[in-house]
Design a protein around this motif. Structure first.
Motif, PDB file in Angstrom:
ATOM      1  N   VAL A   1       5.359  20.934  17.978  1.00 59.60           N
ATOM      2  CA  VAL A   1       6.574  21.703  18.278  1.00 59.60           C
ATOM      3  C   VAL A   1       7.816  20.927  17.855  1.00 59.60           C
ATOM      4  CG1 VAL A   1       7.978  22.610  20.152  1.00 59.60           C
ATOM      5  CG2 VAL A   1       5.506  22.997  20.148  1.00 59.60           C
ATOM      6  N   ILE A   2       7.827  19.628  18.251  1.00 57.96           N
ATOM      7  CA  ILE A   2       9.007  18.813  17.932  1.00 57.96           C
ATOM      8  C   ILE A   2       9.175  18.708  16.423  1.00 57.96           C
ATOM      9  CG2 ILE A   2       9.940  16.470  18.101  1.00 57.96           C
ATOM     10  CD1 ILE A   2       8.406  16.315  20.824  1.00 57.96           C
ATOM     11  N   HIS A   3       8.036  18.581  15.745  1.00 60.25           N
ATOM     12  CA  HIS A   3       8.039  18.504  14.291  1.00 60.25           C
ATOM     13  C   HIS A   3       8.667  19.761  13.704  1.00 60.25           C
ATOM     14  CE1 HIS A   3       6.583  16.640  10.661  1.00 60.25           C
ATOM     15  NE2 HIS A   3       6.050  17.776  10.258  1.00 60.25           N
ATOM     16  N   ALA A   4       8.247  20.899  14.255  1.00 60.25           N
ATOM     17  CA  ALA A   4       8.764  22.166  13.752  1.00 60.25           C
ATOM     18  C   ALA A   4      10.248  22.319  14.081  1.00 60.25           C
ATOM     19  CB  ALA A   4       7.962  23.318  14.343  1.00 60.25           C
ATOM     20  N   MET A   5      10.655  21.783  15.222  1.00 61.55           N
ATOM     21  CA  MET A   5      12.047  21.935  15.658  1.00 61.55           C
ATOM     22  C   MET A   5      12.934  20.831  15.106  1.00 61.55           C
ATOM     23  SD  MET A   5      12.325  24.573  17.756  1.00 61.55           S
ATOM     24  CE  MET A   5      13.782  24.220  18.710  1.00 61.55           C
ATOM     25  N   SER A   6      12.450  20.075  14.126  1.00 62.89           N
ATOM     26  CA  SER A   6      13.217  18.980  13.515  1.00 62.89           C
ATOM     27  C   SER A   6      13.711  17.982  14.556  1.00 62.89           C
ATOM     28  CB  SER A   6      14.406  19.497  12.713  1.00 62.89           C
ATOM     29  OG  SER A   6      14.118  20.721  12.126  1.00 62.89           O
TER      30      SER A   6
ATOM     31  N   GLU B   1       7.242  10.954   7.109  1.00 61.08           N
ATOM     32  CA  GLU B   1       8.585  10.749   6.569  1.00 61.08           C
ATOM     33  C   GLU B   1       9.056   9.310   6.681  1.00 61.08           C
ATOM     34  OE1 GLU B   1      10.794  13.871   8.526  1.00 61.08           O
ATOM     35  OE2 GLU B   1       9.276  15.218   7.672  1.00 61.08           O
ATOM     36  N   GLU B   2       8.288   8.487   7.359  1.00 60.58           N
ATOM     37  CA  GLU B   2       8.665   7.062   7.450  1.00 60.58           C
ATOM     38  C   GLU B   2       8.456   6.407   6.093  1.00 60.58           C
ATOM     39  OE1 GLU B   2       9.643   5.297  10.324  1.00 60.58           O
ATOM     40  OE2 GLU B   2       9.867   7.290  11.196  1.00 60.58           O
ATOM     41  N   SER B   3       9.217   5.325   5.840  1.00 68.13           N
ATOM     42  CA  SER B   3       9.008   4.595   4.591  1.00 68.13           C
ATOM     43  C   SER B   3       7.670   3.873   4.672  1.00 68.13           C
ATOM     44  CB  SER B   3      10.119   3.574   4.389  1.00 68.13           C
ATOM     45  OG  SER B   3       9.965   2.529   5.299  1.00 68.13           O
ATOM     46  N   ALA B   4       7.136   3.518   3.504  1.00 71.18           N
ATOM     47  CA  ALA B   4       5.754   3.020   3.446  1.00 71.18           C
ATOM     48  C   ALA B   4       5.555   1.811   4.335  1.00 71.18           C
ATOM     49  CB  ALA B   4       5.370   2.696   2.011  1.00 71.18           C
ATOM     50  N   SER B   5       6.507   0.906   4.358  1.00 71.92           N
ATOM     51  CA  SER B   5       6.273  -0.324   5.130  1.00 71.92           C
ATOM     52  C   SER B   5       6.292  -0.025   6.626  1.00 71.92           C
ATOM     53  CB  SER B   5       7.301  -1.382   4.773  1.00 71.92           C
ATOM     54  OG  SER B   5       8.531  -1.104   5.379  1.00 71.92           O
TER      55      SER B   5
ATOM     56  N   SER C   1      -1.391  11.517  13.076  1.00 71.92           N
ATOM     57  CA  SER C   1      -0.238  10.675  12.775  1.00 71.92           C
ATOM     58  C   SER C   1       0.042  10.604  11.286  1.00 71.92           C
ATOM     59  CB  SER C   1      -0.485   9.251  13.273  1.00 71.92           C
ATOM     60  OG  SER C   1      -0.624   9.231  14.653  1.00 71.92           O
ATOM     61  N   SER C   2      -1.035  10.654  10.497  1.00 73.11           N
ATOM     62  CA  SER C   2      -0.828  10.489   9.058  1.00 73.11           C
ATOM     63  C   SER C   2       0.110  11.570   8.536  1.00 73.11           C
ATOM     64  CB  SER C   2      -2.166  10.535   8.332  1.00 73.11           C
ATOM     65  OG  SER C   2      -2.733  11.809   8.477  1.00 73.11           O
ATOM     66  N   ALA C   3       0.068  12.746   9.171  1.00 68.47           N
ATOM     67  CA  ALA C   3       0.995  13.797   8.751  1.00 68.47           C
ATOM     68  C   ALA C   3       2.322  13.689   9.517  1.00 68.47           C
ATOM     69  CB  ALA C   3       0.376  15.164   8.993  1.00 68.47           C
ATOM     70  N   TYR C   4       2.212  13.400  10.817  1.00 64.27           N
ATOM     71  CA  TYR C   4       3.405  13.422  11.668  1.00 64.27           C
ATOM     72  C   TYR C   4       4.413  12.369  11.249  1.00 64.27           C
ATOM     73  CZ  TYR C   4       6.137  13.727  15.961  1.00 64.27           C
ATOM     74  OH  TYR C   4       7.139  13.896  16.863  1.00 64.27           O
ATOM     75  N   MET C   5       3.902  11.187  10.854  1.00 59.47           N
ATOM     76  CA  MET C   5       4.798  10.076  10.559  1.00 59.47           C
ATOM     77  C   MET C   5       5.112   9.981   9.071  1.00 59.47           C
ATOM     78  SD  MET C   5       5.269   8.856  13.530  1.00 59.47           S
ATOM     79  CE  MET C   5       6.009   7.248  13.317  1.00 59.47           C
TER      80      MET C   5
ATOM     81  N   LEU D   1       0.824  -1.199   0.000  1.00 64.60           N
ATOM     82  CA  LEU D   1       0.000   0.000   0.000  1.00 64.60           C
ATOM     83  C   LEU D   1       0.862   1.255   0.000  1.00 64.60           C
ATOM     84  CD1 LEU D   1      -2.629  -1.125   2.625  1.00 64.60           C
ATOM     85  CD2 LEU D   1      -2.953  -0.942   0.180  1.00 64.60           C
ATOM     86  N   SER D   2       0.250   2.330  -0.520  1.00 67.24           N
ATOM     87  CA  SER D   2       0.951   3.615  -0.498  1.00 67.24           C
ATOM     88  C   SER D   2       0.668   4.308   0.832  1.00 67.24           C
ATOM     89  CB  SER D   2       0.450   4.480  -1.650  1.00 67.24           C
ATOM     90  OG  SER D   2      -0.902   4.801  -1.418  1.00 67.24           O
ATOM     91  N   HIS D   3       1.407   5.382   1.099  1.00 67.03           N
ATOM     92  CA  HIS D   3       1.186   6.160   2.314  1.00 67.03           C
ATOM     93  C   HIS D   3      -0.268   6.576   2.430  1.00 67.03           C
ATOM     94  CE1 HIS D   3       5.506   6.448   2.663  1.00 67.03           C
ATOM     95  NE2 HIS D   3       5.379   7.136   3.800  1.00 67.03           N
ATOM     96  N   ARG D   4      -0.774   7.082   1.303  1.00 69.65           N
ATOM     97  CA  ARG D   4      -2.129   7.633   1.328  1.00 69.65           C
ATOM     98  C   ARG D   4      -3.139   6.557   1.682  1.00 69.65           C
ATOM     99  NH1 ARG D   4      -5.089  11.820  -0.882  1.00 69.65           N
ATOM    100  NH2 ARG D   4      -3.229  12.933  -1.546  1.00 69.65           N
TER     101      ARG D   4
END
Lengths: 109, 637, 173
Positions: B361-366, B113-117, B107-111, B31-34
């Motif tokens: 915040v953590i997301h914004a602060m990398s 950057e993870e690979s699809a699997s 989570s769908s946005a937060y995560m 499956l794709s991310h979406r």
């Protein structure tokens, strides 16, 4: 005759055959002892077949024939067995010039 | 369509997340991310919709029991695989599926950057977690509840160790699992005890067990005390109370939405739910109630003091969770089960909001989590700023935010239990307001203290993350309005009425309105002072001097981890080392080698029997026949 | 006067005595002859039990064919002397003891069997007659009967193959 008599007679013959197997060294004698044991069993089978016959005399005229037919088949098989067995003994004698089973100790290896 | 109407439709509530788990788990490589996000969040949205339906249909009287099949049937004992739908479970269903849905979306946005699997794995775990949690709250007996209980423990382990390549995270996952196991053992023993005494584990049989309906009780008071105490130990493991709380702060190793879902909003409240569910038993065990109240208030105070000097944004929130859970246990211990459930609900709103805000915040602060390196984020993260502020106000308990009502209910019950509890709880509430606003001012106030690169990257999170924040913020404001105290609004405490079929309304400890107003005014005023003090102290950041020993003590979390390490872990390690170096080579190996050697020796002796003589074999055979026949002959006699 | 018991006892003693002599004779030829005596005694028992068919078959097949075969082999090997090496005295004793124990145990085990009151029909009954047995043999037992012919065929071939002289045999031990 009481069936017990036949039973004990057969047991005695069977045991004599067993003692022969255990005490003799000559392969042919041992073979004969085995035949004796077979006959002891045959005798008992016939005796039981007659007992069965007597017991079911009122209901069936042929009760007990199975036992006697068994004896017949045992004889058939014994005859076949003797022919092969004696052939083996002859071959053994030809090779080691003896029928002493003490020389047949290859099972160890 | 009998299946798709109440109450049968309730089967779908746990089945949908299970389906999501299976699809996302098995097809994560395809499956794709979406698609993964759509499936993961979609099943949650559906489950939430059905939960709403169930919530509006739930009968006011006796609970609806849905029996799927016979789970265990041994002799007299019957344990059906059954769900119980009543006010309490439907309320929890709403909290779990509702907040769960928001967190899935987040989570769908937060995560992303993870690979699809891995993304699929993450959503599969989340769905499995929700499934377990739903089993937990829907189960009609302790065994089904225990299945869910274990399930959330497992998912917690899986999600804390989600980034399993980092050994420290795996360690944290192990710690959480082991700590939970200790509590689970006590829980299991309690279940066995209950089965042994009453032969039933169904919640509906509890009144019979304690004998309130006229006939004699099946449980003696010792039984009740023992069972409730063991259940409570189980709850301390899951709900992070003294002495089993240390896993929760470490559990922050997992992704931030997981912290929000599991370690703040849902899983840790399982213990509260279980005790509220068993309220009949607990009411019959006043001694245990006092123990719960003491443990609760002690945990609240301890965790709050630790939170004062933590610098990791998630650690502060973690300790505040432990502290708030302590509040809930204080309420349970005071016999105010409704107040505890109320606080579970409001806490779920604002703590999920705070965690998700910190995630933003953590997301914004990398990935930066140290609040000393933040500051001045107000401009870059306006939505996060405002929602976080609402969360902080709510948790501090300022009228009319949700935290005010639930915390007030707890303080009131503590006051009725004993003024000492009230004083400590009030002090803890002040500390809560202080450390929350310390966190808030350090994060959003002042000027930016991070690196230039981080400053450059600062950005508001995408809509998938901010919308849940906004929704949760609204809930954090209005969520408390279902339990407005009688004194402020006549008939305002709808939660008590709603839960009355499950949790009987206790009466007889009326206090005067004047006292109640005074208590409210006192707590609100002190909390405001506390916030003011925090603002004064932290509006401008300066390095905190940790020269005084008390501050160091707090910074090191009272050295509890070290104490456990020295008192339990080290001796076990020593024992293990001793077994490895002494017991294993000498005793165990010796025994095993000895068996091998003796077998070899004996077989060497027995080998001599095999001399190859045919006659001998025949002889042995005859001897064998004789032995067998004689044994049979003599045994028959 | 009923002579059946006397015949029974006579035949039994004869069979046991012949069997013992067969086992104890040093000369294999004597052993064969004593065994034939045993078989005759057993055949006598068969006649006593009115199992005429088996009595005749026993004499023809066993006492006749099989024992003659044994005799041939013994003659062929020139074993008609007391050349058989004797077993160790102790081994003999143990063997005899084991056999005795077997008899003892079997008798002990069967002595209390539910057979005390049962009788074997002596001197009557038609089931031992060729007519009855033959009918059974060629109706119900026809398949085993046919299969036994195959057994004979394979035994014949087997005996021929085994007994064939091979030059390359080096089985000296």
């Amino acid at each position: 005759m009481p069936i017990n008599y036949y039973l004990f007679l057969s047991l005695a013959l069977f045991s004599i055959g067993m003692v022969g197997v255990l005490t003799r060294r000559n392969a042919i004698i041992i073979f004969m002892c085995i035949e004796l044991m077979l006959n002891a069993v045959n005798l008992l089978l016939v005796a039981f077949s007659k007992m069965h016959h007597l017991k079911n005399l009122a209901t069936s005229a042929t009760a007990g024939t199975d036992g006697q037919l068994f004896v017949f088949f045992i004889m058939v098989v014994a005859a076949a067995e003797v022919s092969v067995g004696l052939a083996i003994i002859v071959m053994m004698y030809r090779n080691i010039h003896s029928v002493d089973i003490q020389f047949l100790n290859r099972l160890k290896h | 369509m009998a299946m798709l109407s109440f109450p049968n439709i309730a089967y779908l509530i746990p089945l949908l997340p299970l389906l999501g788990f299976l699809v996302n788990g098995l097809l994560r490589n395809q499956l794709s991310h979406r698609a993964i996000a759509l499936i993961g969040s979609g099943v949650m949205a559906l489950a939430f919709g059905i939960s709403l339906l169930v919530f509006y249909h739930v009968p006011a009287g006796a609970p609806t029991i849905l029996t799927a099949f016979d789970f265990i049937r041994i002799g007299e004992l019957q344990i059906p695989f059954a769900f119980q739908l009543d006010a309490l479970s439907s309320l929890f269903l709403l909290i779990i599926t509702g907040i769960g849905f928001l967190i899935h979306v987040y989570s769908s946005a937060y995560m992303h950057e993870e690979s699809a699997s891995h993304y699929g794995r993450y959503f599969a775990y989340l769905n499995l977690f929700v499934f377990s949690m739903l089993l937990l709250v829907m189960g009609a007996n302790y065994v089904i509840l225990f299945i869910g209980w274990e399930g959330v423990g497992l998912c917690s382990y899986l999600l804390i160790g989600y980034w399993f390549r980092n050994p420290a995270y795996s360690q944290a996952a192990n710690k959480a699992f082991v700590m939970n196991r200790i509590g689970d053992l006590a829980f299991l023993i309690a279940i066995f005890w209950l089965i042994a005494r009453t032969g039933s584990v169904s919640f509906t049989d509890l009144p019979m067990a304690i004998g309130t309906v006229g006939q004699s009780a099946k449980l003696s008071s010792l039984d009740i005390t023992g069972i409730t105490l063991l259940l409570f130990i189980g709850a301390t493991g899951k709900s992070a109370q003294i002495p089993l709380y240390t896993w929760l702060p470490d559990a922050m190793a997992g992704p931030t939405p997981v912290s929000a879902l599991i370690h703040a909003a849902t899983m840790v409240t399982a213990g509260i739910y279980m005790i509220a569910r068993s309220n009949l038993l607990y009411t019959a065990a006043p001694l245990v109630l006092s123990i719960i109240a003491i443990i609760g208030v002690a945990t609240a105070l301890l965790a709050a003091t630790i939170a004062l000097r933590q610098n990791d944004i998630k650690k502060v929130l973690a300790y505040s969770t432990v502290s708030q859970l302590g509040f809930m246990f204080l309420a349970l211990g005071s016999g105010a089960y409704v107040a505890a459930v109320f606080h579970v609900m409001t806490h779920a709103f604002f703590k999920a909001l705070l965690f998700l805000g910190s995630g933003s915040v953590i997301h914004a602060m990398s990935g930066e989590q140290d609040i000393r390196k933040m500051g001045g984020l107000k401009k870059s993260l306006p939505i996060t700023y405002w929602t976080f502020l609402i969360g902080c106000v709510a948790i501090a308990g300022i009228f009319p935010f949700s935290g005010f009502f639930s915390k007030d209910a707890i303080l009131l019950s503590a006051f009725l239990k004993s003024p000492i509890f009230y004083v400590i709880a009030l002090f803890t509430a002040l500390l809560t307001a202080f450390y929350m606003f310390r966190l808030f001012f350090l994060t959003f106030g002042g000027s930016f203290r991070g690196t230039e690169e981080q400053h450059h990257h600062l950005h508001e999170s995408p809509a998938a993350m901010t919308i849940p924040l906004v929704v949760l913020a609204i809930l954090s404001i209005v969520g408390g309005w279902v339990g407005i105290p009688e004194v402020l609004m006549h008939g305002g405490d709808r939660l008590v009425a709603f839960l009355s079929p499950v949790i009987p309304v206790s009466s007889g400890h009326e206090i005067s309105h004047a006292t109640e107003y005074m208590l409210m005014g006192l707590s609100t005023g002190l909390v405001l002072l506390s916030i003011l003090f925090a603002w004064n102290k932290y509006k401008q950041y300066r390095a905190e001097e940790s020269d005084n020993s008390f501050a160091r003590l707090l910074e090191n979390k009272w050295y509890v981890d070290e104490l456990y390490q020295a008192a339990i872990v080290q001796p076990l390690h020593k024992l293990g080392g001793w077994i490895r170096s002494v017991f294993e080579p000498k005793v165990a190996d010796g025994a095993i080698q000895g068996i091998g050697r003796s077998v070899r020796y004996l077989s060497q002796q027995f080998r001599l029997i095999q001399n190859g003589q045919t006659g001998n074999y025949a002889l042995w055979m005859v001897i064998g026949i004789v032995v067998i026949l004689s044994v049979q002959f003599f045994l028959r006699k | 006067m009923n002579v059946t018991p006397y015949i029974f006892w006579f035949l039994s003693v004869l069979a046991l005595f012949s069997a013992l002599m067969m086992v104890t004779s040093r000369n294999p030829v004597y052993s064969v002859l004593w065994l034939i005596g045993t078989f005759f005694a057993i055949s006598g028992h068969y006649i006593l039990l009115n199992a005429q068919f088996l009595a005749v078959v026993n004499i023809i097949v066993y006492a006749g064919a099989i024992m003659v075969l044994f005799l041939f082999v013994i003659m062929l090997m020139n074993l008609n002397r007391e050349t058989e090496p004797q077993k160790n005295r102790w081994l003999k004793f143990i063997g005899a003891l084991a056999g005795g124990c077997l008899l003892l145990v079997l008798v002990a085990a069967l002595k209390d069997a539910e057979l005390k009151s049962q009788q074997a029909m002596v001197g009557g009954g038609s089931i031992g007659l060729i007519k009855v047995l033959g009918k059974e043999l060629f109706t119900r037992y026809v398949v085993p009967f046919e299969i036994s012919s195959l057994l004979f065929l394979s035994a014949m071939i087997g005996a021929a193959v085994i007994g064939k002289k091979e030059n390359s045999q080096t089985l000296n031990s």
